[in-house]
Design a protein around this motif. Structure first.
Motif, mmCIF file in Angstrom:
data_model
loop_
_atom_site.group_PDB
_atom_site.id
_atom_site.type_symbol
_atom_site.label_atom_id
_atom_site.label_comp_id
_atom_site.label_asym_id
_atom_site.label_seq_id
_atom_site.Cartn_x
_atom_site.Cartn_y
_atom_site.Cartn_z
ATOM 1 N N MET A 68 -51.374 5.007 10.308
ATOM 2 C CA MET A 68 -50.962 4.133 11.473
ATOM 3 C C MET A 68 -49.751 3.431 11.008
ATOM 4 N N GLU A 69 -49.469 3.283 9.709
ATOM 5 C CA GLU A 69 -48.139 2.809 9.551
ATOM 6 C C GLU A 69 -47.038 4.163 9.521
ATOM 7 N N VAL A 98 -56.839 4.597 7.148
ATOM 8 C CA VAL A 98 -57.249 5.114 5.813
ATOM 9 C C VAL A 98 -56.075 5.257 4.743
ATOM 10 N N PRO A 99 -56.139 4.446 3.825
ATOM 11 C CA PRO A 99 -54.818 4.306 3.120
ATOM 12 C C PRO A 99 -54.592 5.387 2.162
ATOM 13 N N GLY A 100 -53.506 5.794 2.056
ATOM 14 C CA GLY A 100 -53.186 7.100 1.250
ATOM 15 C C GLY A 100 -52.215 6.499 0.091
ATOM 16 N N GLY A 101 -51.545 7.346 -0.616
ATOM 17 C CA GLY A 101 -50.918 6.950 -1.795
ATOM 18 C C GLY A 101 -49.466 5.936 -1.237
ATOM 19 N N ALA A 107 -43.636 8.387 13.380
ATOM 20 C CA ALA A 107 -44.085 9.885 13.371
ATOM 21 C C ALA A 107 -45.216 9.964 14.664
ATOM 22 N N ASP A 108 -45.193 11.230 15.269
ATOM 23 C CA ASP A 108 -46.110 11.606 16.287
ATOM 24 C C ASP A 108 -47.591 11.630 15.831
ATOM 25 N N VAL A 109 -48.129 10.633 16.116
ATOM 26 C CA VAL A 109 -49.796 10.509 15.348
ATOM 27 C C VAL A 109 -50.317 10.175 16.850
ATOM 28 N N ARG A 150 -54.624 13.727 0.359
ATOM 29 C CA ARG A 150 -54.973 14.324 1.544
ATOM 30 C C ARG A 150 -54.306 13.684 2.661
ATOM 31 N N VAL A 151 -54.552 12.284 2.656
ATOM 32 C CA VAL A 151 -53.796 11.644 3.434
ATOM 33 C C VAL A 151 -52.515 11.605 3.609
#
Ligand code: SF4
Lengths: 90, 370
Positions: B100-101, B92-95, B107-109, B68-69
């Motif tokens: 944040m990375e 929160v780490p995704g795959g 990316a526009d976060v 989901r991340v």
């Protein structure tokens, strides 16, 4: 995000709007009170605020105590207030 | 804590010690907010060693699966999309890294405090596709539902929700029904119960023959809840009790339940970090609101990524392993560089333990301020 914050209601919503003003640690914030609108809100009530929405009316002396404890808790409470400050929630 | 509160704490601790006697009892606090209070105030150090807290799955950041991340990151990297999320979600780490990375790479976060902030942003920037990354149990789900209703009423065309709202009931059922989970009672999540009502936790007593007490978030609330659980244990009659009466009613917030029912439907199944797929455990948007559903508006990859091998979050979330029993705890996995989700949010058991409990056992005195 999951930390609910009790806040004192200082201004009731006007007309059709669901936006009320609460006092949070001395600062005034706009929050949405649609979910507690049926509770016969009056100024001075304590509301439990989650992500910009009031989700419950709280008993007032207990709420005041919770606020004192949250202030003592520091970190996460401060983070939550800061997050609120960044967002306008209007 | 005031002097009177300390006195109450002392009285409750004595009562707990008396009621528990020699027996080893294990109580699961379902909610991450409780985990935080327990460690922050060093509550275990007030209680006899045979009264054990077991940490549960109730931190919505902790249970987000990596896939989901990755979906959120995939959306955020689309040219036209602005992804809005709560601050807790950034790390929160995704795959393939974290939001944040992704943001560092362009990316526009953006961080919002409330879903309403994301909606307001969409109205201010009509050229952007604003996606709100919605997470949380029943506590935050009504806020998302009301925001969707507002978007519909105002005809906001460039706003949508990547919905990860979950219910607490089904993961608890899965957890309590699994073999090898030895618990003597549950401390119920107070802020979920504000919405669902305390009575909604009756199934724990009925189906699993365990006491449950919905609890507030102050140290004395938790101590009182433990005492109530032990009193139930002595009476031998299980029920859902409510310690957090100042905010929680039996039936909950009916207005909040109504907006949730209007906007959400239960998904057939949903993947949980560390817990696998659980049937009917999450909320998705109803057909009528499909235009606000990011999963339908965009091509969301929807990939499943297995949890990292080193990560013991699943066992931590089920209460079968303590944070420090994970091989990477505090070494490879820290709040700054988390491997697992339990280390990310301050409500995660690993982060709470890392911050407050790690050095030489827990405090003897409840801590006040910093
Ligand atoms: S220490 Fe890190 S990897 Fe291990 S269980 Fe906790 S969050 Fe997961």
């Amino acid at each position: 995000m999951c930390l609910g914050i009790p806040a004192r209601l200082v201004e009731l919503p006007v007309g059709e709007s669901a936006i009320a003003v609460v006092d949070l640690g001395g600062a005034r914030r706009a929050v949405n009170v649609a979910l507690v609108a049926d509770e016969g809100l009056v100024e001075g009530d304590f509301l439990l605020i989650h992500v910009g929405f009031a989700i419950a009316k709280m008993e007032s002396d207990e709420a005041a105590r919770t606020i004192a404890d949250l202030e003592a808790l520091g970190g996460p409470y401060r983070d939550e207030l800061e997050a609120m400050n960044r967002g306008s929630s209007r | 804590m005031s002097a009177t509160e300390r006195e109450v704490a002392g009285r409750l601790a004595t009562e707990i010690a008396r009621l528990a006697g020699e027996e080893h009892v294990r109580f699961m606090e379902v909610c991450g907010g409780h985990t935080h209070t327990i460690y922050r105030y060093g509550i275990p150090s007030l209680l006899p060693e045979n009264v054990e807290f077991v940490h549960g799955p109730g931190c919505p950041v902790c249970v987000i699966p990596m896939g989901r991340v990755d979906d959120a990151i995939a959306l955020a990297t689309e040219e036209t999309v602005t992804l809005c999320c709560f601050g807790d979600l950034l790390r929160v780490p995704g795959g393939r890294g974290s939001l944040m990375e992704a943001r560092a790479e362009g990316a526009d976060v953006r961080i919002v405090y409330s879903p309403l902030d994301a909606l307001a942003l969409a109205e201010r920037e009509p050229d952007r596709q604003v996606v709100f990354l919605a997470v949380g149990f029943e506590t935050t789900a009504p806020a998302t539902a009301l925001t969707v209703l507002r978007a519909a009423a105002r005809g906001v065309a460039n706003f949508s929700v990547l919905c990860n709202h979950v219910t607490i009931e089904e993961p608890l059922r899965a957890l309590l029904g699994a073999p090898g989970v030895a618990l003597d009672g549950l401390i119920g999540p107070g802020h979920v119960a504000v919405v669902t009502g305390a009575a909604a936790f009756g199934f724990v007593a009925k189906e699993f023959s365990l006491p449950i007490v919905v609890s507030g978030f102050e140290p004395n609330d938790l101590l009182e809840s433990v005492a109530m659980l032990l009193r139930q244990r002595h009476s031998g009659r299980w029920r859902a009790e409510n310690q957090y009466r100042r905010a929680v009613s039996d039936e909950g917030n009916l207005a909040a339940q109504a907006v949730m029912a209007q906007v959400f439907t239960r998904r057939a199944r949903f993947a949980w970090r560390g817990l696998g797929e659980i049937e009917r455990s999450a909320y998705g948007l109803r057909e009528e609101f499909s235009r606000f559903d990011a999963e339908r508006r965009f091509a969301v990859p929807g990939i499943t990524v297995p949890d990292p091998r080193a990560c013991r979050c699943g066992e931590v979330l089920r209460g079968v392993r303590k944070p420090w029993q994970c091989g990477v705890f505090g070494t490879a996995c820290t709040p700054e560089r988390p491997i697992g989700t339990c280390m990310v949010s301050s409500e995660g058991a690993c982060a709470a333990y890392y911050h407050y409990g790690r050095l030489g056992g827990l405090r003897r005195e409840p801590a006040v301020g910093r």
